[in-house]
Write a protein that holds these residues in place. Structure first.
Motif, PDB file in Angstrom:
ATOM      1  N   SER A 124      -1.442   0.256   7.630  1.00 27.57           N
ATOM      2  CA  SER A 124      -1.769   1.795   7.701  1.00 27.57           C
ATOM      3  C   SER A 124      -0.549   2.595   7.163  1.00 27.57           C
ATOM      4  CB  SER A 124      -1.689   2.281   9.401  1.00 27.57           C
ATOM      5  OG  SER A 124      -0.508   1.992   9.885  1.00 27.57           O
ATOM      6  N   PHE A 167      -0.235   5.025  14.263  1.00 29.55           N
ATOM      7  CA  PHE A 167      -0.905   3.824  14.586  1.00 29.55           C
ATOM      8  C   PHE A 167      -0.026   3.000  15.257  1.00 29.55           C
ATOM      9  CE2 PHE A 167      -3.779   5.140  11.330  1.00 29.55           C
ATOM     10  CZ  PHE A 167      -5.034   4.524  11.505  1.00 29.55           C
ATOM     11  N   TYR A 320      -8.449   1.338   7.454  1.00 31.27           N
ATOM     12  CA  TYR A 320      -7.500   1.327   6.587  1.00 31.27           C
ATOM     13  C   TYR A 320      -7.477   2.430   5.655  1.00 31.27           C
ATOM     14  CZ  TYR A 320      -5.112   0.569   1.923  1.00 31.27           C
ATOM     15  OH  TYR A 320      -4.316   0.544   0.750  1.00 31.27           O
ATOM     16  N   SER A 323      -6.709   5.691   7.407  1.00 30.92           N
ATOM     17  CA  SER A 323      -5.176   5.682   7.516  1.00 30.92           C
ATOM     18  C   SER A 323      -4.620   6.400   6.112  1.00 30.92           C
ATOM     19  CB  SER A 323      -4.623   4.460   7.834  1.00 30.92           C
ATOM     20  OG  SER A 323      -4.669   3.843   6.568  1.00 30.92           O
TER      21      SER A 323
END
Length: 401
Positions: A124, A167, A320, A323
């Motif tokens: 992330s 995260f 992902y 992020s």
């Protein structure tokens, strides 16, 4: 058979057929765009990435990641809730750039050196651009302003760190302290290193081989996405997307030309940043904000490169990509907030006549006039909120454990 399976099966097929049709209908334009992608690969990506990819492979194979990881583990465990070796991946990524961070994270997961949750937390924030690209290629080469690069790179890494904090609690997993001393851990790593019987030159050769293969794959993605963007442009799909995006952004004073440049960057970051820099009719701050977003988001070309590595693991690629979108948004926000510091008093005199729609308003003028007070307060609040967030998440994890 379910309709969802049919859709998932045929969408890639139609996309490939559409690309091939575009190449057949527009062969000269496709060749020209492929040459542009090849030029980016040979002149920008190979010189900037190949040494770092080889070096990163050697760092992993020589177990340097493990040794340094044990040393910095207490710090990274508290801040990002990841192990020391994972934080070292972030450090390597900040130096080398895309897609090295995602590649190293996937290798750690493939080798079962980190858990699935830690791997998700790691990717992330460890997939970043490098200083050579931001300062050298974008700021100096495209914007003709090397000083702007230091602002953009600061905001880029601030965005990555912020995403890492966001995260931090993913997976509700607490990184436990090693039961062995630092000396014992290092001795175990050294013994493991020599157990496979491979000498330095064997590892060096493997690192060069893997590095060249990685760069060949990167070059293929860049060339393909350059052609894809050109084909979509020739079919006027990019113009349609730009017009749709222009409707809400026009309220902020964004021009159609800038929208088109921004859309191109969503496909290929380097091409998009270059096109944004060329729109000199728009003020530098807005172009810098959009370029910062693209560098943080990385574009579909680099996302595809990173997902190629992550697909070999059990890491959630949708999370992902989210992020990376968050990284781009925060990078652009930090660029917007810190730009007055970069430009100082020159900013006030330049914007009133150039960008009235967006900047000639009470909120912006109040911020410019008082940014020396507002910005430190914003930083203090940001640090305070981050510390409170760390404390709360740490206590929740301890209670659940």
């Amino acid at each position: 058979m379910k309709k969802s399976k049919l859709i998932v099966f045929f969408i890639p097929v139609f996309m490939v057929l559409f690309l091939i049709l575009g190449i057949i209908l527009f062969p000269n334009e496709s060749i020209t765009s492929a040459k542009e992608g090849l030029n980016i690969w040979t002149n920008v990506l190979i010189p900037s990435l190949l040494p770092f990819v080889i070096g990163a492979n050697l760092i992993v194979d020589l177990k340097i990641v493990d040794i340094i990881g044990f040393i910095i583990n207490p710090i990274t465990r508290f801040i990002f809730n990841v192990s020391g070796k994972s934080a070292l991946v972030f450090a390597i990524s900040t130096i080398s750039g895309y897609p090295v961070g995602a590649k190293l994270a996937s290798e750690l997961r493939i080798n079962s050196q980190i858990s699935k949750s830690e791997a998700q937390r790691l990717v992330s924030f460890c997939s970043t651009s490098g200083p050579l690209f931001i300062i050298g290629a974008v700021a100096t080469g495209m914007f003709q302003n090397s000083e702007l690069g230091y602002l953009m790179i600061t905001c880029h890494y601030l965005g990555a760190i912020s995403v890492g904090l966001f995260f931090r609690n993913y997976g509700k997993e607490t990184m436990t302290k090693s039961s062995h001393s630092l000396r014992v851990n290092i001795e175990n790593v050294i013994n493991t290193r020599y157990s496979n019987g491979q000498g330095f030159f064997v590892l060096f050769g493997n690192a060069v081989f893997n590095g060249i293969n990685t760069l060949l794959m990167v070059g293929g993605f860049v060339i393909v996405f350059s052609v894809v963007f050109k084909v979509l442009s020739l079919f006027n799909i990019i113009n349609l997307i730009s017009y749709i995006l222009y409707i809400p952004l026009s309220l902020l004073g964004v021009t159609k030309e800038l929208c088109y440049a921004f859309i191109s960057g969503l496909f290929e970051m380097t091409i998009g940043c270059n096109k944004i820099a060329l729109v000199t009719s728009s003020p530098e701050v807005l172009r810098a904000v959009l370029a910062s977003f693209l560098i943080g988001f990385s574009g579909l070309s680099i996302l595809a490169q990173c997902c190629n590595f992550l697909a070999k693991t059990d890491i959630n690629m949708g999370l992902y990509i989210f992020s990376k979108f968050l990284h781009g948004t925060l990078s652009g926000l930090f660029t917007f907030l810190l730009y007055p510091v970069f430009k100082s008093t020159q900013l006030v005199s330049n914007f009133a006549s150039v960008y009235n729609v967006f900047y000639n308003n009470a909120i912006w003028n109040f911020y410019i006039s008082n940014y020396k007070i507002i910005l430190p307060l914003f930083i203090m609040v940001y640090i305070l909120v981050s510390l409170v967030f760390l404390e709360k998440t740490s206590s929740k994890i301890k209670k659940s454990a």
